[in-house]
Structures are given as structure tokens and as C-alpha cells.
Design an enzyme around this catalytic site. Structure first.
Site, PDB file in Angstrom:
ATOM      1  N   ASP A  16       0.857  -1.189   0.000  1.00 53.96           N
ATOM      2  CA  ASP A  16       0.000   0.000   0.000  1.00 53.96           C
ATOM      3  C   ASP A  16       0.892   1.238   0.000  1.00 53.96           C
ATOM      4  OD1 ASP A  16      -1.652   2.124   0.635  1.00 53.96           O
ATOM      5  OD2 ASP A  16      -2.557   1.146   2.383  1.00 53.96           O
ATOM      6  N   GLY A  38      -9.679   4.225  -6.210  1.00 54.31           N
ATOM      7  CA  GLY A  38      -8.343   3.655  -6.409  1.00 54.31           C
ATOM      8  C   GLY A  38      -7.300   4.278  -5.488  1.00 54.31           C
ATOM      9  N   VAL A  39      -6.090   4.402  -6.013  1.00 52.47           N
ATOM     10  CA  VAL A  39      -4.989   4.900  -5.193  1.00 52.47           C
ATOM     11  C   VAL A  39      -5.217   6.369  -4.808  1.00 52.47           C
ATOM     12  CG1 VAL A  39      -3.449   5.512  -7.121  1.00 52.47           C
ATOM     13  CG2 VAL A  39      -2.477   4.823  -4.946  1.00 52.47           C
ATOM     14  N   ASP A  40      -5.865   7.113  -5.667  1.00 53.32           N
ATOM     15  CA  ASP A  40      -6.200   8.524  -5.393  1.00 53.32           C
ATOM     16  C   ASP A  40      -7.051   8.628  -4.110  1.00 53.32           C
ATOM     17  OD1 ASP A  40      -6.496  11.231  -5.759  1.00 53.32           O
ATOM     18  OD2 ASP A  40      -7.679  11.107  -7.598  1.00 53.32           O
ATOM     19  N   SER A 123      -2.349   4.441 -14.327  1.00 56.74           N
ATOM     20  CA  SER A 123      -3.289   4.151 -15.440  1.00 56.74           C
ATOM     21  C   SER A 123      -3.745   2.702 -15.549  1.00 56.74           C
ATOM     22  CB  SER A 123      -2.710   4.579 -16.812  1.00 56.74           C
ATOM     23  OG  SER A 123      -2.793   5.978 -16.969  1.00 56.74           O
ATOM     24  N   THR A 124      -3.230   1.813 -14.695  1.00 53.06           N
ATOM     25  CA  THR A 124      -3.560   0.390 -14.909  1.00 53.06           C
ATOM     26  C   THR A 124      -4.810  -0.077 -14.176  1.00 53.06           C
ATOM     27  OG1 THR A 124      -2.219  -0.411 -13.053  1.00 53.06           O
ATOM     28  CG2 THR A 124      -1.107  -0.156 -15.176  1.00 53.06           C
ATOM     29  N   GLY A 125      -5.453   0.832 -13.435  1.00 54.58           N
ATOM     30  CA  GLY A 125      -6.685   0.464 -12.746  1.00 54.58           C
ATOM     31  C   GLY A 125      -7.877   0.977 -13.542  1.00 54.58           C
ATOM     32  N   TYR A 127      -8.243   3.526 -15.337  1.00 52.13           N
ATOM     33  CA  TYR A 127      -7.924   4.040 -16.669  1.00 52.13           C
ATOM     34  C   TYR A 127      -7.600   2.955 -17.696  1.00 52.13           C
ATOM     35  CZ  TYR A 127      -8.153   8.995 -15.298  1.00 52.13           C
ATOM     36  OH  TYR A 127      -8.582  10.241 -14.895  1.00 52.13           O
TER      37      TYR A 127
HETATM   38  N1  AR6 Z   1      -1.315   1.588  -3.042  1.00 46.05           N
HETATM   39  C1  AR6 Z   1      -0.726   1.254  -4.223  1.00 46.05           C
HETATM   40  N2  AR6 Z   1      -1.421   1.000  -5.344  1.00 46.05           N
HETATM   41  C2  AR6 Z   1      -2.767   1.088  -5.272  1.00 46.05           C
HETATM   42  C3  AR6 Z   1      -3.463   1.453  -4.092  1.00 46.05           C
HETATM   43  C4  AR6 Z   1      -2.674   1.704  -2.935  1.00 46.05           C
HETATM   44  N3  AR6 Z   1      -3.214   2.055  -1.778  1.00 46.05           N
HETATM   45  N4  AR6 Z   1      -4.799   1.449  -4.364  1.00 46.05           N
HETATM   46  C5  AR6 Z   1      -4.939   1.086  -5.658  1.00 46.05           C
HETATM   47  N5  AR6 Z   1      -3.716   0.852  -6.204  1.00 46.05           N
HETATM   48  P1  AR6 Z   1      -6.119   3.470 -10.138  1.00 46.05           P
HETATM   49  P2  AR6 Z   1      -5.670   4.895 -12.696  1.00 46.05           P
HETATM   50  C6  AR6 Z   1      -3.341   0.439  -7.574  1.00 46.05           C
HETATM   51  O1  AR6 Z   1      -7.449   3.023 -10.599  1.00 46.05           O
HETATM   52  O2  AR6 Z   1      -5.888   3.649 -13.460  1.00 46.05           O
HETATM   53  C7  AR6 Z   1      -9.076   7.589  -9.739  1.00 46.05           C
HETATM   54  O3  AR6 Z   1     -10.455   7.685  -9.534  1.00 46.05           O
HETATM   55  C8  AR6 Z   1      -4.394  -0.230  -8.435  1.00 46.05           C
HETATM   56  O4  AR6 Z   1      -4.527  -1.592  -8.051  1.00 46.05           O
HETATM   57  O5  AR6 Z   1      -5.969   3.974  -8.746  1.00 46.05           O
HETATM   58  O6  AR6 Z   1      -4.478   5.757 -13.047  1.00 46.05           O
HETATM   59  C9  AR6 Z   1      -8.445   8.924 -10.166  1.00 46.05           C
HETATM   60  O7  AR6 Z   1      -9.105  10.019  -9.574  1.00 46.05           O
HETATM   61  C10 AR6 Z   1      -3.732  -0.096  -9.803  1.00 46.05           C
HETATM   62  O8  AR6 Z   1      -2.731  -1.097  -9.970  1.00 46.05           O
HETATM   63  O9  AR6 Z   1      -5.519   4.657 -11.092  1.00 46.05           O
HETATM   64  C11 AR6 Z   1      -8.611   8.890 -11.654  1.00 46.05           C
HETATM   65  O10 AR6 Z   1      -9.910   9.344 -12.029  1.00 46.05           O
HETATM   66  C12 AR6 Z   1      -3.019   1.258  -9.717  1.00 46.05           C
HETATM   67  O11 AR6 Z   1      -2.994   1.591  -8.318  1.00 46.05           O
HETATM   68  C13 AR6 Z   1      -8.472   7.429 -12.006  1.00 46.05           C
HETATM   69  O12 AR6 Z   1      -8.825   6.706 -10.827  1.00 46.05           O
HETATM   70  C14 AR6 Z   1      -3.702   2.385 -10.472  1.00 46.05           C
HETATM   71  O13 AR6 Z   1      -5.125   2.255 -10.383  1.00 46.05           O
HETATM   72  C15 AR6 Z   1      -7.045   7.071 -12.356  1.00 46.05           C
HETATM   73  O14 AR6 Z   1      -6.998   5.748 -12.799  1.00 46.05           O
END
Ligand code: AR6
Length: 185
Positions: A16, A38-40, A123-125, A127
Site C-alpha cells: 500500500d 483507487g490509489v487517489d 493508469s492500470t486500474g 484508466y
Molecule cells: N497503493 C498502491 N497502489 C494502489 C493502491 C494503494 N493504496 N490502491 C490502488 N492501487 P487506479 P488509474 C493500484 O485506478 O488507473 C481515480 O479515480 C491499483 O490496483 O488507482 O491511473 C483517479 O481520480 C492499480 O494497480 O488509477 C482517476 O480518475 C493502480 O494503483 C483514475 O482513478 C492504479 O489504479 C485514475 O486511474
């Protein structure tokens, strides 16, 4: 997994990112910096409302660029918010924009004198960027950066689940093998 590159270190860990103690952690944000899932969502929850207050003042961030705030209640002193591309099939400049998101974050960290930085798999979640391609771009950008510049000592990829970690580990292995081949030929 860990690799020494030039004077720097690149590490992959599963976990995390909100617990990381690097000088900065990177947030996979959206271009309005409005928070999300997600991570945001995890970073804003763990860091507290001051990060969002700073994001509001900044106002936004174009895809492929990066901005910086303090880390609020996080152990990391700074959060670098970058915006990766939404994957739309691969012919809309996604690869260039994803590389740019990583590179802009590294350059911003260096310009602030930061020495260590942790990235999620941008971008891998939500997006939708295919994981193997995204891992290749992320790691190639980091490896090239460490080879070319000595201002950042540690780049860490903090990968949330086993599958993402395994794919990053396989891609890093490939990249480092290619480097060895090209050096010796
Ligand atoms: N620590 C590390 N990685 C994480 C965590 C964490 N706590 N939580 C999720 N991940 P995503 P995106 C991973 O969807 O695809 C948001 O709503 C997750 O498993 O967080 O860039 C923003 O506001 C994946 O491998 O980001 C944008 O609108 C990775 O982080 C949009 O999502 C990225 O997944 C961005 O989408």
C-alpha cells in the site's frame, strides 16, 4: 526485487503506497485533481483534507504532467499528483502520455531536491491501461532516468497486488537482461 542502476536504486515492492516513507509518493490522479477511487482515494483518505485543499488551489493538471503538494498526515512529506492517460486502444498517444506522467513526476521531484520517490502502477486500474505494456513503459522510463541522471537515489514501485508485482518483476528482469546484452555487444 532490487536493481542498482548507475548510482541509484530501483526497487519493486508489493503493498500500500500510503505507508511508504520515501520523500514523495505519486498519486494517479485525474486532470481536475478532484480525488476519486483507487490509489487517489486511498492517498486522500490517509493524508487528510489538507492535500485536497492544496489540490483545489492548484486547480488541475493536464494528462502527462505532474504537480506537487505536501503529504498531510502521510509519512511521505510530499505527494506528486500526476495524470496518466485513459487507455483508448493504444493509438491515441497513450504510450507517450504514460511515459510523460512518470518522467514529469521524476523531474518535479528532482527540481524540489527530493531523493526518493514511490510510484503506483499509473493508469492500470480505472484508466484501463494493459498491465504488461504499462509496466514496460514505467520501468523503461525509470531505468533510463537513473542511467542518465544522478539526482534521485531511489525509485520504488509500490504495487498493490501480487499479479501487478509479478508482471513488473518479469518486465524489469527483461529490461535488465537487454541492457546487459547491449552493453556486451
Ligand atoms: N497503493 C498502491 N497502489 C494502489 C493502491 C494503494 N493504496 N490502491 C490502488 N492501487 P487506479 P488509474 C493500484 O485506478 O488507473 C481515480 O479515480 C491499483 O490496483 O488507482 O491511473 C483517479 O481520480 C492499480 O494497480 O488509477 C482517476 O480518475 C493502480 O494503483 C483514475 O482513478 C492504479 O489504479 C485514475 O486511474
Amino acid at each position: 526485487m532490487e536493481a542498482r542502476i548507475n548510482q541509484g536504486t530501483l526497487t519493486l515492492v508489493e503493498g500500500d503506497i500510503t505507508r511508504e516513507e520515501t520523500d514523495a509518493i505519486v498519486n494517479a490522479a485525474n486532470s481536475r485533481l478532484m480525488g476519486g477511487a483507487g490509489v487517489d482515494g486511498a492517498i486522500h483518505r490517509a493524508g487528510g483534507p489538507s492535500i485536497m485543499a492544496e489540490c483545489r488551489k492548484i486547480g488541475g493538471c493536464p494528462t502527462g504532467q505532474a504537480v506537487i503538494t505536501t503529504g498531510g498526515n502521510l509519512k511521505a512529506k510530499h505527494v506528486i499528483h500526476t495524470v496518466g492517460p485513459i487507455y483508448q486502444g493504444g493509438n491515441r498517444g497513450e504510450a507517450h502520455l504514460l511515459r510523460s506522467a512518470y518522467l514529469s513526476s521524476l523531474q518535479l521531484a528532482a527540481s524540489q531536491g527530493l531523493k526518493s520517490i514511490a510510484f503506483p502502477a499509473i493508469s492500470t486500474g480505472i484508466y484501463g491501461y494493459p498491465l504488461t505494456e504499462a509496466a514496460h513503459i514505467a520501468l523503461k522510463t525509470a531505468v533510463d532516468y537513473l542511467r542518465e541522471r544522478a539526482d534521485i537515489a531511489l525509485i520504488r514501485f509500490c504495487l498493490f497486488d501480487r499479479r501487478t508485482y509479478e508482471i513488473f518483476a518479469a518486465e524489469l528482469k527483461k529490461l535488465l537482461e537487454q541492457e546487459t546484452v547491449s552493453k556486451s555487444s
